[in-house]
Design an enzyme around this catalytic site. Structure first.
Site, PDB file in Angstrom:
ATOM      1  N   LYS A 221     -22.291  -9.476-115.837  1.00  0.00           N
ATOM      2  CA  LYS A 221     -20.959 -10.261-115.782  1.00  0.00           C
ATOM      3  C   LYS A 221     -21.429 -11.822-115.165  1.00  0.00           C
ATOM      4  CE  LYS A 221     -17.540  -6.708-115.712  1.00  0.00           C
ATOM      5  NZ  LYS A 221     -16.505  -6.279-114.817  1.00  0.00           N
ATOM      6  N   ARG A 255     -20.868   1.596-114.393  1.00  0.00           N
ATOM      7  CA  ARG A 255     -20.641   1.177-115.860  1.00  0.00           C
ATOM      8  C   ARG A 255     -21.578  -0.070-116.204  1.00  0.00           C
ATOM      9  NH1 ARG A 255     -17.290  -2.262-118.675  1.00  0.00           N
ATOM     10  NH2 ARG A 255     -16.334  -1.512-120.970  1.00  0.00           N
TER      11      ARG A 255
END
Length: 274
Positions: A221, A255
């Site tokens: 991210k 995740r």
């Protein structure tokens, strides 16, 4: 700390790995990579071979300023993807990444085992009722607004305190709808600045006071690649560092895009914490 996935009790006292598998053309890292049945299936097979515990299928990109996708289009993407994986890997535990109750229902009826909702029921007033009827585990994430507006909604006085209040309220509503197995996700990158993401990670052990499993989703991210001034494709090392910290602070599910590396991280941290 167990969750019931299609009659199978999954023990989250030992951290698990959730692999991301998108059937979207516009996800920030892998958008469009799996645009045929064979490519999609090959990636699912790779995730399973690498040791994944859950496969999280997404049909609507939730990146900042993502394009709107209709409910009908999301279902048209999601259901064939779930059915394809279940057909070839019937024992796979699939999580469906959606904030819409109708999509969740269609996906679970096609074989999915978990609903992963970025909005904790805030973007569809039928979501919690639907999940309660489906009797599947429910992942609720912290976010403000929606993918199109969240980048403007980052004003907090006490971000972690406000997130804990948010989860307390949303868990209470979910329980009233008959949802038994709940996992919380701090929502790294959602309605949070780069600095706020690191503040949340630094205090992540506070979410353990909810006595619910915590999912950490930081894979490749912007909190990594913007800080390091690199591309998402170069952010695997940073992802592993943050996953290590998250596990040490109590995360029960990672995740990720890169399952093999995450599985290795879990094994190493487990050994360290024995």
């Amino acid at each position: 700390m167990f969750i019931n996935c299609k009659g199978k009790l999954v023990d989250l006292s030992q951290p698990k790995v959730m692999g991301i598998l998108n059937c979207t053309p516009d996800s920030f890292f892998d958008g469009g990579n799996y645009n045929s049945d064979s490519k999609f299936l090959n990636q699912a097979e790779k995730l399973l071979a690498d040791g994944v515990d859950f496969i999280d299928i997404g049909a609507y990109s939730s990146k900042p300023n993502a394009e709107f996708v209709s409910e009908e289009e999301e279902i048209a993407r999601m259901v064939p993807a779930v059915e394809l994986v279940i057909k070839h890997f019937p024992d796979a535990l699939i999580s469906v990444d959606t904030f819409r109750g109708a999509v969740a229902k269609a996906a679970v009826e096609s074989g999915a085992a978990i609903v992963n909702d970025i909005a904790a029921g805030m973007l569809d007033d039928k979501m919690l009722e639907t999940v309660g009827q489906l009797k599947v585990p429910y992942i609720m994430m912290h976010m403000r607004g929606n993918p199109q507006t969240m980048v403007k909604l980052t004003q907090y006085e006490d971000i972690v305190g406000e997130m804990l209040l948010y989860f307390s309220e949303r868990v209470d509503v979910a329980r009233k709808h008959g949802i038994d197995d709940i996992i919380i996700d701090p929502g790294f990158g959602f309605a949070k600045t780069l600095e706020q993401n690191y503040e949340v990670l630094n205090k992540m052990e506070l979410f353990n006071m909810t006595e619910l499993p915590v999912l950490a989703g930081m894979s490749r991210k912007s909190m990594i690649y913007k800080l390091l001034d690199i591309a998402p494709q170069e952010a695997l090392n940073g992802t592993t560092v943050l996953n290590t910290i998250a596990l040490q602070k109590g995360a029960k599910i990672l995740r990720v895009h890169d399952v093999k590396e995450a599985v290795e991280t879990v094994k190493i941290v487990n050994m360290l914490m024995r």
